[in-house]
Every structure is written in structure tokens, then in C-alpha cells.
Design a protein around this motif. Structure first.
Motif, PDB file in Angstrom:
ATOM      1  N   ILE A 195       2.426  16.371   2.668  1.00 38.93           N
ATOM      2  CA  ILE A 195       1.785  15.972   3.936  1.00 38.93           C
ATOM      3  C   ILE A 195       1.681  14.438   3.993  1.00 38.93           C
ATOM      4  CG2 ILE A 195      -0.706  15.931   3.424  1.00 38.93           C
ATOM      5  CD1 ILE A 195       0.651  18.032   6.264  1.00 38.93           C
ATOM      6  N   ASP A 196       1.628  13.781   2.827  1.00 39.99           N
ATOM      7  CA  ASP A 196       1.683  12.308   2.807  1.00 39.99           C
ATOM      8  C   ASP A 196       3.039  11.843   3.349  1.00 39.99           C
ATOM      9  OD1 ASP A 196       0.927   9.643   2.244  1.00 39.99           O
ATOM     10  OD2 ASP A 196       1.748   9.744   0.209  1.00 39.99           O
ATOM     11  N   ALA A 197       4.117  12.503   2.896  1.00 39.82           N
ATOM     12  CA  ALA A 197       5.454  12.136   3.394  1.00 39.82           C
ATOM     13  C   ALA A 197       5.551  12.360   4.903  1.00 39.82           C
ATOM     14  CB  ALA A 197       6.522  12.949   2.667  1.00 39.82           C
ATOM     15  N   THR A 199       3.104  12.222   6.988  1.00 39.37           N
ATOM     16  CA  THR A 199       2.304  11.149   7.604  1.00 39.37           C
ATOM     17  C   THR A 199       3.118   9.854   7.675  1.00 39.37           C
ATOM     18  OG1 THR A 199       0.329  12.183   6.695  1.00 39.37           O
ATOM     19  CG2 THR A 199       0.101   9.921   7.483  1.00 39.37           C
ATOM     20  N   HIS A 200       3.821   9.531   6.581  1.00 40.90           N
ATOM     21  CA  HIS A 200       4.663   8.319   6.596  1.00 40.90           C
ATOM     22  C   HIS A 200       5.688   8.389   7.726  1.00 40.90           C
ATOM     23  CE1 HIS A 200       3.856   7.929   2.000  1.00 40.90           C
ATOM     24  NE2 HIS A 200       2.850   7.467   2.731  1.00 40.90           N
ATOM     25  N   ALA A 201       6.356   9.551   7.808  1.00 38.56           N
ATOM     26  CA  ALA A 201       7.410   9.696   8.810  1.00 38.56           C
ATOM     27  C   ALA A 201       6.840   9.599  10.225  1.00 38.56           C
ATOM     28  CB  ALA A 201       8.130  11.021   8.608  1.00 38.56           C
ATOM     29  N   VAL A 264      -3.681   6.447  10.542  1.00 42.39           N
ATOM     30  CA  VAL A 264      -3.941   7.563   9.609  1.00 42.39           C
ATOM     31  C   VAL A 264      -4.203   6.990   8.214  1.00 42.39           C
ATOM     32  CG1 VAL A 264      -3.138   9.748   8.668  1.00 42.39           C
ATOM     33  CG2 VAL A 264      -2.401   9.060  10.952  1.00 42.39           C
ATOM     34  N   HIS A 265      -3.318   6.130   7.755  1.00 41.37           N
ATOM     35  CA  HIS A 265      -3.539   5.510   6.443  1.00 41.37           C
ATOM     36  C   HIS A 265      -4.772   4.604   6.461  1.00 41.37           C
ATOM     37  CE1 HIS A 265       0.249   7.162   5.086  1.00 41.37           C
ATOM     38  NE2 HIS A 265      -0.008   6.723   3.870  1.00 41.37           N
ATOM     39  N   GLY A 266      -5.004   3.947   7.571  1.00 41.11           N
ATOM     40  CA  GLY A 266      -6.173   3.071   7.675  1.00 41.11           C
ATOM     41  C   GLY A 266      -7.479   3.820   7.482  1.00 41.11           C
ATOM     42  N   SER A 278      -7.901  12.855  -2.742  1.00 36.50           N
ATOM     43  CA  SER A 278      -6.533  12.405  -3.019  1.00 36.50           C
ATOM     44  C   SER A 278      -5.899  11.845  -1.741  1.00 36.50           C
ATOM     45  CB  SER A 278      -5.688  13.537  -3.592  1.00 36.50           C
ATOM     46  OG  SER A 278      -5.187  14.363  -2.563  1.00 36.50           O
ATOM     47  N   HIS A 279      -4.983  10.913  -1.949  1.00 38.12           N
ATOM     48  CA  HIS A 279      -4.359  10.210  -0.820  1.00 38.12           C
ATOM     49  C   HIS A 279      -3.727  11.184   0.175  1.00 38.12           C
ATOM     50  CE1 HIS A 279      -2.211   7.066   1.284  1.00 38.12           C
ATOM     51  NE2 HIS A 279      -1.077   7.703   1.082  1.00 38.12           N
ATOM     52  N   GLY A 280      -2.984  12.158  -0.355  1.00 40.88           N
ATOM     53  CA  GLY A 280      -2.300  13.106   0.520  1.00 40.88           C
ATOM     54  C   GLY A 280      -3.275  13.974   1.309  1.00 40.88           C
TER      55      GLY A 280
HETATM   56 FE   LIG Z   1       0.833   7.408   2.021  1.00 40.51          FE
END
Ligand SMILES: [Fe+2]
Length: 388
Positions: A195-197, A199-201, A264-266, A278-280
Motif C-alpha cells: 500500500i506504500d507503493a 501511495t507513491h504511485a 498522504v506522506h505529509g 509503520s510507514h505503510g
Molecule cells: Fe512511502
């Protein structure tokens, strides 16, 4: 079309069994002394790590292992590793593991060449003027994309902040992506990193700084994740799903290191730094709430996202089609057991203002497609707590 710049200097070696060639890869680049950076327990003890170590040691290449990297590497760990790297006078740094070892290794490599402490760079007291020691990344998760990015995140435990820095001189020399390393990843790690990937995309795809190259990579990553993450989660030894997720993570990394991230990352960074989520998982919780906020602004790109996630958008108006992207994220989250709300991971509602305050300082907030005020962040984080 607007003018744009795209950079990807990292040589990518991708394939099942690719790590078997580690000695030839190092020797062909005249990399003699290898400083290996990995995690404290699981990655260090994995059979694949032991294989790589044996191959390097048996070839006669001098090796030193730094296996002190914790989840969300701290200033202290990065500084300690940098001192050991410099004392060893390594020709190359080899990072083995997930985002934490790769980011830590990237920072160590950079600081060893530029001087001082990683804290100097997090606080803007020093500038990056030199390339670091050549960096080889071997990812064992499919999420961070750190093997091809310019970014590294470090946690300041005193101030409870996760701070990212990004510079072209920090991009790895080599990425060896071997999906066989991913088959033993537990389902919960598969879900969080996957889900982190995503989010990046998604953040790269809708970013202010997006360009035609990053769009091509990001939308392909969204497609791959939409059609492979469930299988990788449910059936860890499905090598096709693992390969597709490894590829998705890589190309999402190439997209976001050029297009940048967003809110989202912010918002996820303070959730991780303050509450140890966790980050993800932090990204996964926040993702649909931020994306819904962008969609409300009439962002036409959500139609493409919905289609990439397998939704039928034919004959539907952009707004209705775009809404299906948000619904598809929520369906995916449910299928891989990513929590719905911040309350579900036991964060009390009183934390809202602290999260908003920290998120408002995020360096890439202005890269979000909808201009976000503190009040906007308050609404988004409130919804992530389950308040409508
Ligand atoms: Fe990330």
C-alpha cells in the motif's frame, strides 16, 4: 506539453536469482571493499542474506557488516554507521533489506562524503555537494522503491519527527531486484509495503510536478498493484505476483523521486514518528481520505486511476468514474487488512492537532494537486479518525 526533467541514473538488474551474480557485479565495477548495511534481526538472519555474505566472503572481497538498523532509522544509528563506514574505507555500500536499511545506507553514504552528522542535513545546516560512496541496493520488500530514489527518511527520536531529504547525489548506483527474496515476506508486511507503493504511485500521478514520463510509470504501477497485491498477500509464494509487485514498487519509486509526493506522506510521517505506526500502514489509513479530498476538487486524473484499478468507467462522467478510484482503494485495503481509521490503531482523537501541526510543515505539501490549508488538513485528519 510543459517542459520537464527526468532523472534515473541507477542501473537496475531485475530477475529471480539475480543476487547470485553479486560478486561479478561488484568486480565489474571495481568495487573491492563492501560495507553491508542491514536490519537488526530478520534480514540479517535470512538465508538470502547469508548467501550473499558467503558469496562475497568466498570471493576474497573484504566485507564489513553493520546490522544495527532499526525500523525507522534514527539519527544515532545513521551517524554510528557512517563512522564505521569511514573507518572501513569502503569502496561501496551494499544495503540489504526494506526501506529502513536502504534509507540508512543512503544517508551513511552521503554523510561519509559530505561530512558532519545526518542531523546537519535534516536541519538544513549543511548542503550536499558531493556524491556518496557508490551504493548498491537489494530490496527485500516491495514498497519503498528506495532502490531507485534520491530520498532517505531519518527519525529524530528527541523531537519525534520523521524527516526526509532528497538529492540526486544520493541515488543508488545499482539496484538488484530479486523477487525470490520477497516470497517469504509475511502477509502483513506485504500489505503494508504494497500500500506504500500504491501511495507513491498515486501521489506521483496527481502531483503538481508530474510529467509524461512519471505519469506513464505511475499509472503502470497502479495497474500492477491493483492486479497483484491481493495475490502476493494471500499466496506469498506466487512468484508472478511477487515479481509484478517488485516491478511496481521500483517504477513507482522512479515516478515519485521525479514527480514528488504529497499530503498522504505529509500526514503519515507524524503518525509514524509520534505513534510508532509503520510507514505503510500509516499511508494506507490516510490514502483514501486525502485522495477523496483531491477528487472533490474535480481532478480528472481519478478516472484513469479508477480504470487502472480495474473499475469499469465506460460511459460514466469523469466525476462518477473518479469516485470509483476511491471505492477501489477501500476495497483493496479491506482485502489486505489495512485498518480503516486512526482510531482502529488506537490513536486517540486528541492527537489530531499534533498531527495537523506536523503535517503542515511537510516539505512536499505544496506538491499536492489541491492547495491545502491547515483547515483542510484538519478536515482530512478528522475524517481519518472516523469523524465525518
Ligand atoms: Fe512511502
Amino acid at each position: 506539453m510543459n517542459d520537464f526533467t527526468f532523472v534515473l541514473p541507477t542501473k537496475v538488474i531485475f530477475g529471480a536469482g539475480a543476487i547470485k551474480n553479486i560478486v561479478d557485479i561488484c568486480k565489474s565495477r571495481h568495487l573491492g571493499k563492501i560495507f553491508i548495511v542491514t536490519g537488526r534481526t530478520s534480514t540479517k538472519n535470512s538465508p538470502h542474506f547469508q548467501d550473499i555474505l558467503a558469496l562475497l566472503e568466498n570471493s576474497g572481497l573484504p566485507v564489513r557488516v553493520f546490522s544495527e538498523v532499526e525500523a525507522d532509522p534514527s539519527v544515532e544509528t545513521v551517524d554510528q554507521g557512517t563512522a564505521q563506514l569511514m573507518a572501513f574505507q569502503a569502496d561501496a555500500v551494499l544495503a540489504f533489506g526494506g526501506g529502513s536499511p536502504m534509507d540508512a545506507a543512503k544517508s551513511m553514504s552521503m554523510v561519509s562524503a559530505n561530512g558532519g552528522s545526518i542531523q546537519d542535513y535534516l536541519r538544513g545546516r549543511r548542503s550536499i555537494v558531493k556524491r556518496g560512496v557508490p551504493l548498491i541496493c537489494i530490496p527485500t520488500t516491495a514498497g519503498t522503491g528506495s532502490e531507485v530514489t534520491a530520498a532517505a527518511v531519518t527519525t529524530d527520536k528527541q523531537s519525534k519527527e520523521k524527516i526526509g531529504i532528497s538529492h540526486e547525489f544520493m541515488m543508488p548506483l545499482l539496484a538488484i531486484v530479486d523477487p525470490l527474496l520477497h516470497v517469504s515476506m509475511p502477509p502483513a508486511v506485504t500489505a503494508a509495503t504494497g500500500i506504500d507503493a500504491l501511495t507513491h504511485a498515486m501521489e506521483a500521478f496527481v502531483a503538481v510536478k508530474a510529467n509524461p514520463v512519471t505519469d506513464s510509470l505511475a499509472i503502470q504501477a497502479i495497474k500492477l498493484i491493483g492486479s497483484n497485491l491481493r495475490a502476493a498477500y494471500a499466496q506469498g509464494d506466487d512468484l508472478t505476483a511477487r515479481s509484478n509487485m517488485a516491478l511496481a514498487s521500483l517504477i513507482a519509486g522512479a515516478a515519485f523521486t521525479n514527480a514528488g509526493l504529497g499530503a498522504v506522506h505529509g500526514i503519515a510521517h507524524p503518525i509514524g514518528a509520534r505513534f510508532g505506526i509503520s510507514h505503510g500502514v500509516a499511508n494506507g489509513i490516510v490514502l483514501p481520505y486525502v485522495m477523496e479530498y483531491y477528487w472533490q476538487d474535480g481532478n480528472a486524473k481519478f478516472r484513469d486511476i479508477a480504470a487502472a484499478l480495474g473499475e469499469d468507467v465506460q460511459g460514466r462522467a469523469d466525476r462518477e468514474a473518479g469516485w470509483k478510484a476511491i471505492a477501489a482503494i477501500n476495497k483493496l485495503k479491506q482485502d489486505i487488512a489495512i485498518p480503516d481509521t486512526l482510531a482502529a490503531v488506537n490513536i486517540a482523537g486528541e492527537a489530531l492537532e499534533d498531527i495537523v501541526k506536523d503535517a503542515a510543515t511537510y516539505r512536499l505539501l505544496s506538491n499536492s494537486p489541491r492547495r491545502l490549508t491547515v483547515e483542510d488538513l484538519r478536515i482530512i485528519v478528522g475524517r481519518a479518525f472516523g469523524n465525518c
